[in-house]
Design a protein around this motif. Structure first.
Motif, PDB file in Angstrom:
ATOM      1  N   ASP A   1       0.821  -1.205   0.000  1.00 41.47           N
ATOM      2  CA  ASP A   1       0.000   0.000   0.000  1.00 41.47           C
ATOM      3  C   ASP A   1       0.859   1.259   0.000  1.00 41.47           C
ATOM      4  O   ASP A   1       0.328   2.358  -0.126  1.00 41.47           O
ATOM      5  CB  ASP A   1      -0.939   0.007   1.216  1.00 41.47           C
ATOM      6  CG  ASP A   1      -2.192  -0.816   0.976  1.00 41.47           C
ATOM      7  OD1 ASP A   1      -2.629  -0.932  -0.188  1.00 41.47           O
ATOM      8  OD2 ASP A   1      -2.745  -1.338   1.951  1.00 41.47           O
ATOM      9  N   ASP A   2       2.159   1.124   0.127  1.00 42.72           N
ATOM     10  CA  ASP A   2       3.080   2.256   0.104  1.00 42.72           C
ATOM     11  C   ASP A   2       3.404   2.601  -1.357  1.00 42.72           C
ATOM     12  O   ASP A   2       3.982   1.783  -2.071  1.00 42.72           O
ATOM     13  CB  ASP A   2       4.352   1.893   0.862  1.00 42.72           C
ATOM     14  CG  ASP A   2       5.353   3.023   0.926  1.00 42.72           C
ATOM     15  OD1 ASP A   2       5.821   3.470  -0.138  1.00 42.72           O
ATOM     16  OD2 ASP A   2       5.665   3.458   2.042  1.00 42.72           O
ATOM     17  N   VAL A   3       3.025   3.801  -1.782  1.00 41.84           N
ATOM     18  CA  VAL A   3       3.199   4.155  -3.186  1.00 41.84           C
ATOM     19  C   VAL A   3       4.667   4.216  -3.600  1.00 41.84           C
ATOM     20  O   VAL A   3       4.994   3.900  -4.746  1.00 41.84           O
ATOM     21  CB  VAL A   3       2.476   5.478  -3.542  1.00 41.84           C
ATOM     22  CG1 VAL A   3       0.977   5.317  -3.436  1.00 41.84           C
ATOM     23  CG2 VAL A   3       2.954   6.620  -2.699  1.00 41.84           C
ATOM     24  N   ASN A   4       5.551   4.580  -2.687  1.00 44.46           N
ATOM     25  CA  ASN A   4       6.980   4.604  -3.028  1.00 44.46           C
ATOM     26  C   ASN A   4       7.508   3.193  -3.264  1.00 44.46           C
ATOM     27  O   ASN A   4       8.299   2.972  -4.184  1.00 44.46           O
ATOM     28  CB  ASN A   4       7.783   5.308  -1.943  1.00 44.46           C
ATOM     29  CG  ASN A   4       7.539   6.795  -1.925  1.00 44.46           C
ATOM     30  OD1 ASN A   4       7.334   7.412  -2.965  1.00 44.46           O
ATOM     31  ND2 ASN A   4       7.553   7.380  -0.745  1.00 44.46           N
ATOM     32  N   GLN A   5       7.086   2.241  -2.448  1.00 44.30           N
ATOM     33  CA  GLN A   5       7.514   0.857  -2.652  1.00 44.30           C
ATOM     34  C   GLN A   5       6.997   0.313  -3.983  1.00 44.30           C
ATOM     35  O   GLN A   5       7.702  -0.422  -4.676  1.00 44.30           O
ATOM     36  CB  GLN A   5       7.050  -0.026  -1.504  1.00 44.30           C
ATOM     37  CG  GLN A   5       7.811   0.201  -0.226  1.00 44.30           C
ATOM     38  CD  GLN A   5       7.311  -0.678   0.910  1.00 44.30           C
ATOM     39  OE1 GLN A   5       6.421  -1.516   0.734  1.00 44.30           O
ATOM     40  NE2 GLN A   5       7.877  -0.485   2.088  1.00 44.30           N
ATOM     41  N   LEU A   6       5.761   0.678  -4.327  1.00 42.16           N
ATOM     42  CA  LEU A   6       5.214   0.240  -5.613  1.00 42.16           C
ATOM     43  C   LEU A   6       6.021   0.808  -6.774  1.00 42.16           C
ATOM     44  O   LEU A   6       6.339   0.098  -7.728  1.00 42.16           O
ATOM     45  CB  LEU A   6       3.748   0.664  -5.730  1.00 42.16           C
ATOM     46  CG  LEU A   6       2.782  -0.051  -4.800  1.00 42.16           C
ATOM     47  CD1 LEU A   6       1.441   0.666  -4.781  1.00 42.16           C
ATOM     48  CD2 LEU A   6       2.613  -1.500  -5.215  1.00 42.16           C
ATOM     49  N   ALA A   7       6.342   2.087  -6.707  1.00 42.07           N
ATOM     50  CA  ALA A   7       7.130   2.717  -7.771  1.00 42.07           C
ATOM     51  C   ALA A   7       8.521   2.105  -7.855  1.00 42.07           C
ATOM     52  O   ALA A   7       9.019   1.824  -8.956  1.00 42.07           O
ATOM     53  CB  ALA A   7       7.207   4.220  -7.549  1.00 42.07           C
ATOM     54  N   GLU A   8       9.153   1.882  -6.711  1.00 38.12           N
ATOM     55  CA  GLU A   8      10.482   1.255  -6.700  1.00 38.12           C
ATOM     56  C   GLU A   8      10.432  -0.132  -7.326  1.00 38.12           C
ATOM     57  O   GLU A   8      11.299  -0.495  -8.131  1.00 38.12           O
ATOM     58  CB  GLU A   8      11.011   1.163  -5.269  1.00 38.12           C
ATOM     59  CG  GLU A   8      11.457   2.471  -4.686  1.00 38.12           C
ATOM     60  CD  GLU A   8      11.812   2.370  -3.204  1.00 38.12           C
ATOM     61  OE1 GLU A   8      11.911   1.250  -2.669  1.00 38.12           O
ATOM     62  OE2 GLU A   8      11.981   3.427  -2.595  1.00 38.12           O
ATOM     63  N   HIS A   9       9.426  -0.903  -6.948  1.00 39.91           N
ATOM     64  CA  HIS A   9       9.305  -2.259  -7.490  1.00 39.91           C
ATOM     65  C   HIS A   9       9.088  -2.221  -9.002  1.00 39.91           C
ATOM     66  O   HIS A   9       9.682  -3.005  -9.740  1.00 39.91           O
ATOM     67  CB  HIS A   9       8.162  -3.010  -6.796  1.00 39.91           C
ATOM     68  CG  HIS A   9       8.105  -4.445  -7.162  1.00 39.91           C
ATOM     69  ND1 HIS A   9       9.023  -5.370  -6.709  1.00 39.91           N
ATOM     70  CD2 HIS A   9       7.246  -5.117  -7.974  1.00 39.91           C
ATOM     71  CE1 HIS A   9       8.734  -6.551  -7.218  1.00 39.91           C
ATOM     72  NE2 HIS A   9       7.659  -6.429  -7.985  1.00 39.91           N
TER      73      HIS A   9
ATOM     74  N   ARG B   1      11.239  -3.155 -14.480  1.00 36.85           N
ATOM     75  CA  ARG B   1      11.578  -2.680 -15.824  1.00 36.85           C
ATOM     76  C   ARG B   1      13.070  -2.824 -16.094  1.00 36.85           C
ATOM     77  O   ARG B   1      13.473  -3.197 -17.189  1.00 36.85           O
ATOM     78  CB  ARG B   1      11.163  -1.216 -16.012  1.00 36.85           C
ATOM     79  CG  ARG B   1       9.681  -0.965 -15.885  1.00 36.85           C
ATOM     80  CD  ARG B   1       8.732  -1.603 -16.913  1.00 36.85           C
ATOM     81  NE  ARG B   1       8.799  -3.000 -17.244  1.00 36.85           N
ATOM     82  CZ  ARG B   1       8.144  -3.998 -16.616  1.00 36.85           C
ATOM     83  NH1 ARG B   1       7.385  -3.770 -15.598  1.00 36.85           N
ATOM     84  NH2 ARG B   1       8.256  -5.247 -17.014  1.00 36.85           N
ATOM     85  N   LEU B   2      13.899  -2.512 -15.100  1.00 39.23           N
ATOM     86  CA  LEU B   2      15.341  -2.653 -15.287  1.00 39.23           C
ATOM     87  C   LEU B   2      15.729  -4.109 -15.476  1.00 39.23           C
ATOM     88  O   LEU B   2      16.588  -4.428 -16.299  1.00 39.23           O
ATOM     89  CB  LEU B   2      16.093  -2.046 -14.095  1.00 39.23           C
ATOM     90  CG  LEU B   2      16.063  -0.521 -14.001  1.00 39.23           C
ATOM     91  CD1 LEU B   2      16.727  -0.058 -12.709  1.00 39.23           C
ATOM     92  CD2 LEU B   2      16.735   0.110 -15.204  1.00 39.23           C
ATOM     93  N   ALA B   3      15.095  -4.999 -14.727  1.00 40.89           N
ATOM     94  CA  ALA B   3      15.388  -6.420 -14.864  1.00 40.89           C
ATOM     95  C   ALA B   3      14.967  -6.935 -16.230  1.00 40.89           C
ATOM     96  O   ALA B   3      15.569  -7.876 -16.758  1.00 40.89           O
ATOM     97  CB  ALA B   3      14.690  -7.202 -13.757  1.00 40.89           C
ATOM     98  N   ALA B   4      13.956  -6.327 -16.822  1.00 41.84           N
ATOM     99  CA  ALA B   4      13.461  -6.764 -18.121  1.00 41.84           C
ATOM    100  C   ALA B   4      14.351  -6.309 -19.272  1.00 41.84           C
ATOM    101  O   ALA B   4      14.263  -6.846 -20.369  1.00 41.84           O
ATOM    102  CB  ALA B   4      12.039  -6.257 -18.337  1.00 41.84           C
TER     103      ALA B   4
END
Length: 136
Positions: free
Chosen positions: A52-60, A65-68
């Motif tokens: 529910d933490d928007v910063n954690q969602l953005a980081e993930h 995307r970087l892993a892809a």
């Protein structure tokens, strides 16, 4: 499905979620669930992760995307843009701008800084959508 097609499809599906938010009665539970779906689609989170933490969602999302990427060479440091805002902050700001424009919301910068969890964001979106529905 290629990355570009995956992104296009996620955007189409997220736009459909926005349409549901615009057309359905605004209840906190409904708005929260739609926002979760919208954020997962816009952030391309398809691995079951949720916070529910928007910063954690953005980081993930950024990590996914970087892993892809097949080749990360030449990307440089993605943590800051030229204005000094982090990629996480920029990603969340773009999400808020999309919600604001698509749902005709009023989310001022000071308010946006306090909406740092999905439940808080859902409460504010619910309040504004319900208020608009009462005015009609």
């Amino acid at each position: 499905m290629g990355s570009i097609e995956h992104i296009k499809r996620a955007k189409e599906r997220s736009n459909a979620v926005l349409e549901e938010l615009r057309s359905e009665p605004a209840t906190y539970e409904g708005v929260y669930e739609r926002l979760k779906e919208f954020i997962r689609l816009r952030y391309l989170i398809n691995d079951g992760f949720w916070s529910d933490d928007v910063n954690q969602l953005a980081e993930h999302s950024i990590e996914l995307r970087l892993a892809a990427l097949e080749d990360g060479g030449g990307l440089g440091d993605l943590s800051m843009n030229c204005a000094g805002a982090s990629s996480v902050e920029t990603k969340y700001a773009l999400l808020l701008i999309t919600l604001r424009k698509s749902l005709d919301l009023t989310i001022e910068p000071r308010m946006a800084a306090t909406l740092d969890t999905v439940p808080l964001l859902a409460a504010e979106v619910t309040r504004q959508l319900a208020q608009r529905a009462r005015a009609c």
